[in-house]
Design a protein around this motif. Structure first.
Motif, PDB file in Angstrom:
ATOM      1  N   ALA A 267       0.840  -1.197   0.000  1.00 14.83           N
ATOM      2  CA  ALA A 267       0.000   0.000   0.000  1.00 14.83           C
ATOM      3  C   ALA A 267       0.874   1.245   0.000  1.00 14.83           C
ATOM      4  O   ALA A 267       1.961   1.269   0.600  1.00 14.83           O
ATOM      5  CB  ALA A 267      -0.918  -0.006   1.221  1.00 14.83           C
ATOM      6  N   SER A 268       0.385   2.284  -0.657  1.00 12.97           N
ATOM      7  CA  SER A 268       1.201   3.479  -0.863  1.00 12.97           C
ATOM      8  C   SER A 268       1.178   4.450   0.305  1.00 12.97           C
ATOM      9  O   SER A 268       1.939   5.420   0.311  1.00 12.97           O
ATOM     10  CB  SER A 268       0.743   4.207  -2.130  1.00 12.97           C
ATOM     11  N   SER A 269       0.322   4.207   1.301  1.00  7.54           N
ATOM     12  CA  SER A 269       0.245   5.118   2.447  1.00  7.54           C
ATOM     13  C   SER A 269      -0.138   4.332   3.688  1.00  7.54           C
ATOM     14  O   SER A 269      -0.754   3.254   3.594  1.00  7.54           O
ATOM     15  CB  SER A 269      -0.787   6.220   2.203  1.00  7.54           C
TER      16      SER A 269
ATOM     17  N   ALA B 130      -9.285   2.193  -4.117  1.00  4.25           N
ATOM     18  CA  ALA B 130      -8.144   1.272  -4.033  1.00  4.25           C
ATOM     19  C   ALA B 130      -8.599  -0.112  -3.598  1.00  4.25           C
ATOM     20  O   ALA B 130      -8.198  -1.126  -4.177  1.00  4.25           O
ATOM     21  CB  ALA B 130      -7.103   1.825  -3.069  1.00  4.25           C
TER      22      ALA B 130
ATOM     23  N   GLU C 208       0.475  -3.930  -5.995  1.00  3.50           N
ATOM     24  CA  GLU C 208       0.682  -2.574  -5.487  1.00  3.50           C
ATOM     25  C   GLU C 208      -0.611  -1.775  -5.604  1.00  3.50           C
ATOM     26  O   GLU C 208      -1.268  -1.787  -6.640  1.00  3.50           O
ATOM     27  CB  GLU C 208       1.809  -1.888  -6.263  1.00  3.50           C
TER      28      GLU C 208
ATOM     29  N   ASN D  34      -1.957   2.082  -5.060  1.00  3.65           N
ATOM     30  CA  ASN D  34      -1.482   3.445  -4.847  1.00  3.65           C
ATOM     31  C   ASN D  34      -2.497   4.501  -5.236  1.00  3.65           C
ATOM     32  O   ASN D  34      -2.151   5.659  -5.444  1.00  3.65           O
ATOM     33  CB  ASN D  34      -0.165   3.681  -5.605  1.00  3.65           C
ATOM     34  N   GLU D  35      -3.763   4.099  -5.354  1.00  6.80           N
ATOM     35  CA  GLU D  35      -4.795   5.096  -5.631  1.00  6.80           C
ATOM     36  C   GLU D  35      -5.010   5.953  -4.386  1.00  6.80           C
ATOM     37  O   GLU D  35      -5.080   5.428  -3.273  1.00  6.80           O
ATOM     38  CB  GLU D  35      -6.103   4.409  -6.028  1.00  6.80           C
TER      39      GLU D  35
END
Length: 252
Positions: free
Chosen positions: A26-28, A63, A54, A56-57
């Motif tokens: 996850a991007s965050s 997401a 991955e 990353n939305e």
């Protein structure tokens, strides 16, 4: 498969899909927490054996909406040729592990049946029933996609919905081809199918079946292992409970 580096391994969320460990990156931190919540019943400590998915939305709901099919595709690709993988819900008797596989096309009632019946029976999957040559149905405890509002479905963990899960081995005991008919009157209609007709109905609702050695023989073997296949015509998912009780020998 490229190995995860040390930082990625620490941040990755590992989920199990019919024996495949899929890492999710996850991007965050907020998105990672949302993934952990939605996928809480599929979490595993096992080492990954696929490329990571991955996400990353920036929008968490979007997401999660797109994550579920991405994980499913990754796992299906990894088990191609090894398992018979059907577009089906799978529900098991919690005492015996005897399992009913409910085959149906996308959008025709599998998730509703799983959500309705999963409080009585064990939820194994609402999307992909993965069956080994011995009839073991492997769990895929993905979140259920629930229609609430807007174009995106909300992703909710089975346990959050009150569905039952188990770590016991579950084996195929009933193969059902679902046919929902809102105009159907009375109790669900359970109709035996000839093996050739069952294969014709079930094979199109499968993934990578031609990659399995002797695919039609393998599918026929599973149908015979289940005591034959049945077409199940019904109106509402709640009406299916007594049918599954009778087929799986579950206690009232």
């Amino acid at each position: 498969m490229a190995p995860l580096d040390q930082s990625e391994r620490g941040d990755a969320v590992m989920v199990s899909a019919f024996g495949v460990v899929v890492p999710i990156l996850a991007s965050s931190p907020a998105l990672r927490e949302a993934v952990l919540d939605a996928w809480q019943d599929a979490l595993t400590d096992g080492p990954p054996n696929t490329e990571p998915v991955e996400v990353n939305e920036p929008d968490v709901a979007a997401a999660l909406h797109h994550l579920s099919p991405a994980v499913t595709v990754r796992a299906i690709d990894a088990r191609a040729g090894q398992l018979v993988m059907l577009h089906a819900a799978a529900l098991a008797d919690p005492e015996t592990g005897r399992t009913a596989v409910l085959v149906a096309a996308s959008g025709t009632g599998k998730t509703t049946a799983s959500r309705t019946l999963g409080k009585r029976f064990v939820y194994l999957s609402d999307e992909t029933a993965a069956i080994d040559p011995h009839g073991v149905v492997l769990p895929y405890r993905k979140p259920l996609s629930i229609i609430e509002s807007g174009p995106l479905k909300t992703q909710v963990a089975p346990s959050t919905l009150g569905l039952r899960t188990t770590d016991r081995e579950c084996r195929l005991a009933a193969m059902l081809v679902l046919e929902r008919d809102v105009d159907h009157q009375g109790a669900p209609l359970l109709s035996p199918m000839q093996t050739v007709d069952a294969i014709a109905a079930i094979a199109p609702q499968s993934s990578y079946l031609p990659a399995v050695p002797q695919p039609l023989h393998r599918l026929a073997d599973l149908i015979h292992l289940a005591g034959g296949a049945h077409r199940l015509t019904y109106s509402e998912a709640a009406d299916l409970e007594h049918v599954l009780v009778a087929l799986l020998g579950a206690g009232e």
